[in-house]
Design a protein around this motif. Structure first.
Motif, PDB file in Angstrom:
ATOM      1  N   GLY A  23      52.742  12.304  76.708  1.00  0.00           N
ATOM      2  CA  GLY A  23      52.745  10.841  76.765  1.00  0.00           C
ATOM      3  C   GLY A  23      53.923  10.193  77.437  1.00  0.00           C
ATOM      4  O   GLY A  23      54.134   8.981  77.277  1.00  0.00           O
ATOM      5  N   TYR A  24      54.701  10.934  78.259  1.00  0.00           N
ATOM      6  CA  TYR A  24      55.854  10.347  78.930  1.00  0.00           C
ATOM      7  C   TYR A  24      55.632  10.391  80.444  1.00  0.00           C
ATOM      8  O   TYR A  24      55.508  11.463  81.036  1.00  0.00           O
ATOM      9  CB  TYR A  24      57.134  11.087  78.558  1.00  0.00           C
ATOM     10  CG  TYR A  24      57.525  10.898  77.111  1.00  0.00           C
ATOM     11  CD1 TYR A  24      58.197   9.754  76.693  1.00  0.00           C
ATOM     12  CD2 TYR A  24      57.185  11.849  76.152  1.00  0.00           C
ATOM     13  CE1 TYR A  24      58.529   9.566  75.359  1.00  0.00           C
ATOM     14  CE2 TYR A  24      57.514  11.666  74.816  1.00  0.00           C
ATOM     15  CZ  TYR A  24      58.179  10.518  74.429  1.00  0.00           C
ATOM     16  OH  TYR A  24      58.495  10.333  73.104  1.00  0.00           O
ATOM     17  N   ASP A  25      55.608   9.218  81.083  1.00  0.00           N
ATOM     18  CA  ASP A  25      55.391   9.141  82.525  1.00  0.00           C
ATOM     19  C   ASP A  25      56.658   9.462  83.312  1.00  0.00           C
ATOM     20  O   ASP A  25      56.586   9.852  84.474  1.00  0.00           O
ATOM     21  CB  ASP A  25      54.903   7.735  82.912  1.00  0.00           C
ATOM     22  CG  ASP A  25      53.542   7.412  82.300  1.00  0.00           C
ATOM     23  OD1 ASP A  25      52.736   8.352  82.130  1.00  0.00           O
ATOM     24  OD2 ASP A  25      53.295   6.229  81.989  1.00  0.00           O
ATOM     25  N   ASP A  26      57.806   9.289  82.700  1.00  0.00           N
ATOM     26  CA  ASP A  26      59.086   9.498  83.369  1.00  0.00           C
ATOM     27  C   ASP A  26      59.713  10.807  82.870  1.00  0.00           C
ATOM     28  O   ASP A  26      60.237  10.862  81.752  1.00  0.00           O
ATOM     29  CB  ASP A  26      60.022   8.317  83.079  1.00  0.00           C
ATOM     30  CG  ASP A  26      61.350   8.419  83.817  1.00  0.00           C
ATOM     31  OD1 ASP A  26      61.632   9.496  84.397  1.00  0.00           O
ATOM     32  OD2 ASP A  26      62.118   7.445  83.812  1.00  0.00           O
ATOM     33  N   PRO A  27      59.667  11.886  83.663  1.00  0.00           N
ATOM     34  CA  PRO A  27      60.230  13.170  83.220  1.00  0.00           C
ATOM     35  C   PRO A  27      61.712  13.085  82.879  1.00  0.00           C
ATOM     36  O   PRO A  27      62.188  13.775  81.973  1.00  0.00           O
ATOM     37  CB  PRO A  27      59.989  14.102  84.416  1.00  0.00           C
ATOM     38  CG  PRO A  27      58.857  13.480  85.165  1.00  0.00           C
ATOM     39  CD  PRO A  27      59.030  12.002  84.991  1.00  0.00           C
ATOM     40  N   SER A  28      62.460  12.237  83.597  1.00  0.00           N
ATOM     41  CA  SER A  28      63.886  12.109  83.323  1.00  0.00           C
ATOM     42  C   SER A  28      64.125  11.521  81.934  1.00  0.00           C
ATOM     43  O   SER A  28      64.975  12.004  81.176  1.00  0.00           O
ATOM     44  CB  SER A  28      64.544  11.227  84.385  1.00  0.00           C
ATOM     45  OG  SER A  28      65.910  11.030  84.109  1.00  0.00           O
ATOM     46  N   ALA A  29      63.352  10.503  81.595  1.00  0.00           N
ATOM     47  CA  ALA A  29      63.479   9.899  80.266  1.00  0.00           C
ATOM     48  C   ALA A  29      63.067  10.895  79.186  1.00  0.00           C
ATOM     49  O   ALA A  29      63.682  10.959  78.113  1.00  0.00           O
ATOM     50  CB  ALA A  29      62.627   8.632  80.188  1.00  0.00           C
ATOM     51  N   PHE A  30      62.029  11.685  79.484  1.00  0.00           N
ATOM     52  CA  PHE A  30      61.587  12.712  78.528  1.00  0.00           C
ATOM     53  C   PHE A  30      62.692  13.732  78.291  1.00  0.00           C
ATOM     54  O   PHE A  30      62.962  14.115  77.142  1.00  0.00           O
ATOM     55  CB  PHE A  30      60.330  13.406  79.056  1.00  0.00           C
ATOM     56  CG  PHE A  30      60.011  14.694  78.338  1.00  0.00           C
ATOM     57  CD1 PHE A  30      59.463  14.677  77.063  1.00  0.00           C
ATOM     58  CD2 PHE A  30      60.280  15.924  78.933  1.00  0.00           C
ATOM     59  CE1 PHE A  30      59.182  15.856  76.395  1.00  0.00           C
ATOM     60  CE2 PHE A  30      59.995  17.108  78.276  1.00  0.00           C
ATOM     61  CZ  PHE A  30      59.442  17.074  77.006  1.00  0.00           C
ATOM     62  N   ARG A  31      63.350  14.194  79.366  1.00  0.00           N
ATOM     63  CA  ARG A  31      64.408  15.192  79.220  1.00  0.00           C
ATOM     64  C   ARG A  31      65.541  14.664  78.348  1.00  0.00           C
ATOM     65  O   ARG A  31      66.081  15.379  77.492  1.00  0.00           O
ATOM     66  CB  ARG A  31      64.943  15.588  80.595  1.00  0.00           C
ATOM     67  CG  ARG A  31      64.004  16.489  81.401  1.00  0.00           C
ATOM     68  CD  ARG A  31      64.700  16.967  82.680  1.00  0.00           C
ATOM     69  NE  ARG A  31      63.917  17.971  83.376  1.00  0.00           N
ATOM     70  CZ  ARG A  31      63.024  17.704  84.317  1.00  0.00           C
ATOM     71  NH1 ARG A  31      62.793  16.433  84.663  1.00  0.00           N
ATOM     72  NH2 ARG A  31      62.349  18.666  84.913  1.00  0.00           N
TER      73      ARG A  31
END
Length: 332
Positions: A292-300
């Motif tokens: 559910g996270y479109d932004d991989p950087s934010a997910f990391r």
């Protein structure tokens, strides 16, 4: 009198595997003895009760701490001695388990016990495991269940399923770790000369939701978030699901769970990501999107804040695929 931390009910359905019933009973007693040897009478005890159907009613027939008042926190359906094709529907047990789940109990199954658990309808849309030889039968009988027969144990918070006939040891140790801690779990495994579940040796804690707080409206939202992987987690959606005004919902949710709704949803989603990193070689970007996270950087960033490790480092340390790759390199 030692404090009771949980009551685990074992289901004595027709033709169930008694070795699992009594093996789990002994395992939990040994774990309690291990805890007591360290902390004495201050250590918590696990109450174990056996439940049988008589004249249409579910009654207790054995109790490690005899008391007419029961507060069941976990229910386990053991393996069967007969093939699932010959297992008859058990609506009384299924209804009893559904009612207890609605009050906060965690439901567990081992091997063919998944068929009884599936009768509750609570596995719909969820991942579950059973013995590999029974997976196709379970899928045909309960097509809404997402079956992964390659995994020995699937811990989905309020529902835990274990695969093989002897996987009751994996389930039992998983519950011991949850209730009494990793040290007691490892001591119990050593004493019984059995391997601990692979994931239970991780130094980072799992998200264990509070389910016994007694707030039915909040519990319904928790079950919904777990069943949908918290893909929809806006506060207005949750409040509507609970049938509460937003401000009231926020106050009651925090009181019941110890977390704000958005934090709780993040924990559910990160738990799913951890599982994917452990068990697959899928790229981190793909896992981020799937949870559910479109932004991989934010997910990391969020993953590292929750687990203490970046996704790549977490996979290297705990991933099954990473260990297999390391083993292949050493063999070469």
């Amino acid at each position: 009198m030692r404090p009771i931390i949980a009551e685990i009910g074992l289901v004595l359905y027709p033709d169930c595997q008694l070795s699992a019933i009594y093996g789990l009973t002994d395992l939990f007693r040994i774990a309690g003895d291990m805890a007591q040897s360290v902390d004495g009478d201050r250590s918590p005890a696990i109450r174990v009760s056996h439940w049988h159907q008589e004249n249409g009613e579910i009654v207790c027939v054995q109790d490690s701490h005899p008391d007419p008042d029961h507060a069941l926190t976990h229910i386990i359906t053991p393996p069967s001695l007969i093939l699932p094709d010959h297992m008859r529907p058990m609506p009384e047990f299924a209804g009893w388990m559904t009612d207890l789940h609605g009050k906060g109990a965690t439901l567990c199954s081992v091997c063919a016990g998944a068929f009884l658990l599936a009768e509750t309808g609570l596995l719909q849309g969820r991942e579950a495991t059973t013995h590999w030889a029974f997976a196709q039968t379970l899928a045909s009988r309960f097509p809404a269940v997402q079956i992964d027969a390659d995994r020995m144990l699937i811990d989905d918070g309020d529902i835990i399923t274990a695969g093989g006939i002897l996987a009751w040891t994996d389930l039992g140790l998983t519950l011991v770790e949850r209730l009494l801690g990793p040290s007691v779990m490892l001591n119990t495994a050593r004493f019984l000369l059995i391997d601990p579940p692979g994931r239970t040796q991780q130094p980072y804690g799992r998200f264990i939701p509070r389910l016994t707080h007694g707030d039915a409206a909040i519990l319904a939202v928790q079950h919904w978030l777990q069943a949908t992987d918290a893909k929809v987690h806006g506060v207005p959606d949750m409040a509507r699901r609970a049938g509460l005004e937003e401000r009231t919902f926020l106050r009651r949710f925090r009181k019941a769970t110890g977390l704000r709704p958005t934090e709780y949803a993040q924990q559910v989603r990160i738990a799913k990501a951890r599982e994917a990193l452990e068990l697959t070689r899928r790229p981190v970007e793909q896992i981020a999107w799937q949870v559910g996270y479109d932004d991989p950087s934010a997910f990391r960033k969020l993953f590292q804040r929750v687990t203490g490790l970046a996704p790549h480092a977490y996979r290297q340390r705990f991933g099954v695929a990473a260990r297999q790759d390391a083993g292949s390199t050493e063999a070469a």
